[in-house]
Design an enzyme around this catalytic site. Structure first.
Site, mmCIF file in Angstrom:
data_model
loop_
_atom_site.group_PDB
_atom_site.id
_atom_site.type_symbol
_atom_site.label_atom_id
_atom_site.label_comp_id
_atom_site.label_asym_id
_atom_site.label_seq_id
_atom_site.Cartn_x
_atom_site.Cartn_y
_atom_site.Cartn_z
ATOM 1 N N GLU A 1 -17.714 -16.153 -21.008
ATOM 2 C CA GLU A 1 -17.230 -14.920 -22.057
ATOM 3 C C GLU A 1 -16.006 -15.541 -22.832
ATOM 4 O O GLU A 1 -15.334 -16.356 -22.191
ATOM 5 C CB GLU A 1 -16.958 -13.809 -21.194
ATOM 6 C CG GLU A 1 -16.335 -12.553 -21.819
ATOM 7 C CD GLU A 1 -15.910 -11.599 -20.869
ATOM 8 O OE1 GLU A 1 -15.921 -10.198 -21.321
ATOM 9 O OE2 GLU A 1 -15.342 -11.640 -19.564
ATOM 10 N N LYS B 1 -21.410 -6.031 -25.087
ATOM 11 C CA LYS B 1 -20.942 -5.695 -23.870
ATOM 12 C C LYS B 1 -21.296 -4.182 -23.548
ATOM 13 O O LYS B 1 -20.399 -3.648 -24.479
ATOM 14 C CB LYS B 1 -19.896 -6.411 -23.482
ATOM 15 C CG LYS B 1 -19.317 -6.086 -21.801
ATOM 16 C CD LYS B 1 -18.010 -6.704 -21.750
ATOM 17 C CE LYS B 1 -17.305 -6.783 -20.215
ATOM 18 N NZ LYS B 1 -16.272 -7.320 -20.291
ATOM 19 N N CYS C 1 -19.863 -10.409 -17.819
ATOM 20 C CA CYS C 1 -19.042 -10.076 -16.822
ATOM 21 C C CYS C 1 -19.026 -8.701 -16.155
ATOM 22 O O CYS C 1 -19.976 -8.689 -15.113
ATOM 23 C CB CYS C 1 -17.597 -10.228 -17.629
ATOM 24 S SG CYS C 1 -16.318 -10.584 -16.660
#
Length: 268
Positions: free
Chosen positions: A33, A109, A151
């Site tokens: 990331e 995300k 993540c």
């Protein structure tokens, strides 16, 4: 990686890794990331993120790196300008065989990292970033169908269930995990997600002390569909790791425990 606030240095690390990985016979390079810029100073970071031409230039360079080295690049994520003055935390998959213009598969995300830890760390990703709203897969990679996550997404099993139902062979989970949460949850969550989705999980991670003051946990992992850890790069520093993926393992696991097929809707 231990990405910092120097964009050129960060890109060079990715470019060099692509070259080295290809030389060793790898077919896909996975990066963490925020590979291209990791900077908690949002005012400083905005000078680059809000410049769409700069973002486009990086994407062109990544396309060239993939093409020239004949290796796909799964860029964990980089920050890009989105709508309404917000940013997006965006993963990108660059196919080295793509003959057309710069056109990676992208995933924004979905789950924003808004937490207050007992260590005193406080993060409000939603104050600058706009969450995505699409489940994204890359249908044809050397690993088969690849699901994209980032993540904090790993804490939300519904996303991984959706990717499992889409018959993903592997799922990328690039991360910049904090040290305290990493020690407590990194391995167990990634193993659980691999088991639930019955797919390989590939989690490239940021590691060490960064120029913006944060510290990340590292331990880039590859986990197989049975939950076995095939690669753990540890938490000491950046580097390049390799893992062979046996796609027959997916069929073997799903044949023994067809949990994706056995799922029933739970009444609310």
């Amino acid at each position: 990686m231990t990405s910092g606030i120097d964009l050129e240095a960060n890109f060079f690390a990715v470019e060099e890794a692509a070259e080295r990985a290809a030389q060793e016979g790898a077919q896909v390079l996975f990066t963490p990331e925020m590979s291209i810029l990791l900077d908690s100073n949002r005012k400083r970071a905005a000078d680059w993120i809000d410049d769409s031409s700069a973002s486009w230039e990086v994407m062109e360079k990544l396309t060239n790196a993939a093409t020239q080295n004949e290796i796909d690049i799964a860029l964990g994520s980089m920050a890009v300008s989105a709508s309404d003055g917000m940013w997006a935390n965006r993963s990108m998959y660059f196919d080295h065989q793509c003959d057309g213009p710069v056109d990676p598969v992208t995933y924004d995300k979905i789950h924003m990292f808004d937490v207050d830890l007992t260590t005193g760390e406080s993060w409000r990703e939603s104050s600058a970033y706009k969450p995505g709203d699409q489940v994204v897969t890359v249908p044809d990679t050397p690993l088969g169908k690849l699901g994209l996550t980032i993540c904090y997404d790993m804490r939300f099993p519904a996303l991984f269930e959706a990717l499992g139902q889409r018959q993903c062979d592997a799922i990328a989970v690039p991360a910049a995990f904090t040290v305290p949460t990493g020690k407590a949850h990194w391995h167990v969550l990634l193993r659980a997600r691999a088991i639930e989705a019955q797919a390989f999980v590939i989690a490239a991670a940021q590691v060490g002390k960064h120029e913006d003051g944060r510290e990340t946990y590292g331990h880039s992992l590859v986990v197989d569909p049975w939950g076995e850890v095939l690669l753990d790069m540890g938490g000491e520093g950046p580097g390049l790791g390799f893992c062979d993926i046996d796609l027959d393992r997916i069929k073997e696991v799903r044949g023994q425990l067809p949990s994706l097929a056995n799922k029933r809707e739970i009444p609310k």
